[in-house]
Enzyme design. Structure first.
Site, PDB file in Angstrom:
ATOM      1  N   THR A  22      24.631 -24.841 -47.884  1.00 11.45           N
ATOM      2  CA  THR A  22      24.221 -23.910 -46.947  1.00 11.45           C
ATOM      3  C   THR A  22      23.152 -24.488 -46.172  1.00 11.45           C
ATOM      4  O   THR A  22      21.902 -24.798 -46.573  1.00 11.45           O
ATOM      5  CB  THR A  22      23.658 -22.425 -47.679  1.00 11.45           C
ATOM      6  OG1 THR A  22      24.840 -21.996 -48.464  1.00 11.45           O
ATOM      7  CG2 THR A  22      23.319 -21.379 -46.765  1.00 11.45           C
ATOM      8  N   GLU A  37      30.315 -15.725 -57.830  1.00  9.76           N
ATOM      9  CA  GLU A  37      29.024 -14.771 -57.835  1.00  9.76           C
ATOM     10  C   GLU A  37      28.731 -13.822 -58.916  1.00  9.76           C
ATOM     11  O   GLU A  37      27.828 -13.692 -59.617  1.00  9.76           O
ATOM     12  CB  GLU A  37      28.995 -14.098 -56.705  1.00  9.76           C
ATOM     13  CG  GLU A  37      29.178 -14.857 -55.441  1.00  9.76           C
ATOM     14  CD  GLU A  37      29.855 -14.389 -54.307  1.00  9.76           C
ATOM     15  OE1 GLU A  37      29.815 -15.141 -53.177  1.00  9.76           O
ATOM     16  OE2 GLU A  37      30.561 -13.377 -54.275  1.00  9.76           O
TER      17      GLU A  37
END
Length: 184
Positions: free
Chosen positions: A89, A151
């Protein structure tokens, strides 16, 4: 209507069995030794790391979510925990580069240990799963979308770290509650 809850639990159970407990021990050591703990993630991983920061605060650690106005200046001896499934990211890569330049220890929680952030991290906790860009039919044709299993496993893994820290420090729900926000 399909009851996917059991499929999700099966997938998470299979993935949890693959977690390296030595990596967990190293992360726990980094947390216990840190002067201040900074935490960062984006998207759903960011939500998970915010929940973890909250529990670390309840345990008595000095913590900050990166980007919040009350976050202090970093110093050597501090720790930055980044949660990024891909480890690529853009904003988190920049953050990791800055932390490394400031001699702040970096822990990465990821699926991709060999990522750019992984190369900057001193400790990596690798969790199994597939990134949002990958497609994998993991359980007899069952697959959660876009990194969801990672997640979910992050939330559970962070909670297991909290339980380990509670065991080691003698903290209880009662002692932690004394640090819980009273202005809500």
């Amino acid at each position: 209507m399909e009851n996917y809850t059991l499929c999700i639990l099966k997938e998470l159970t299979q993935n949890a069995r693959k977690i390296n407990t030595e990596q967990i021990s190293l992360v726990l050591d980094k947390i216990k030794k840190a002067n201040h703990i900074f935490l960062s993630g984006v998207g759903r991983s960011g939500i998970a790391i915010q929940a973890f920061a909250n529990r670390l605060l309840h345990l008595g650690f000095e913590v900050s979510i990166v980007g919040e106005i009350s976050s202090p200046h970093s110093c050597p001896g501090d720790l930055l925990i980044i949660c990024s499934g891909s480890g690529e990211t853009t904003s988190l890569r920049s953050l990791a580069e800055r932390a490394a330049a400031n001699r702040v220890d970096i822990v990465l929680v990821t699926m991709k240990a060999d990522s750019t952030i992984g190369k900057l991290a001193s400790s990596i906790l690798t969790l199994p799963g597939v990134t949002k860009d990958e497609n994998n039919r993991s359980l007899e044709g069952f697959s959660q979308p876009m990194g969801t299993a990672f997640e979910q496993l992050v939330f559970l893994t962070f909670d297991s770290l909290v339980l380990n820290l509670m065991d080691e420090s003698g903290e209880t729900s009662e002692t932690m509650f004394k640090r819980h926000a009273d202005f809500e």
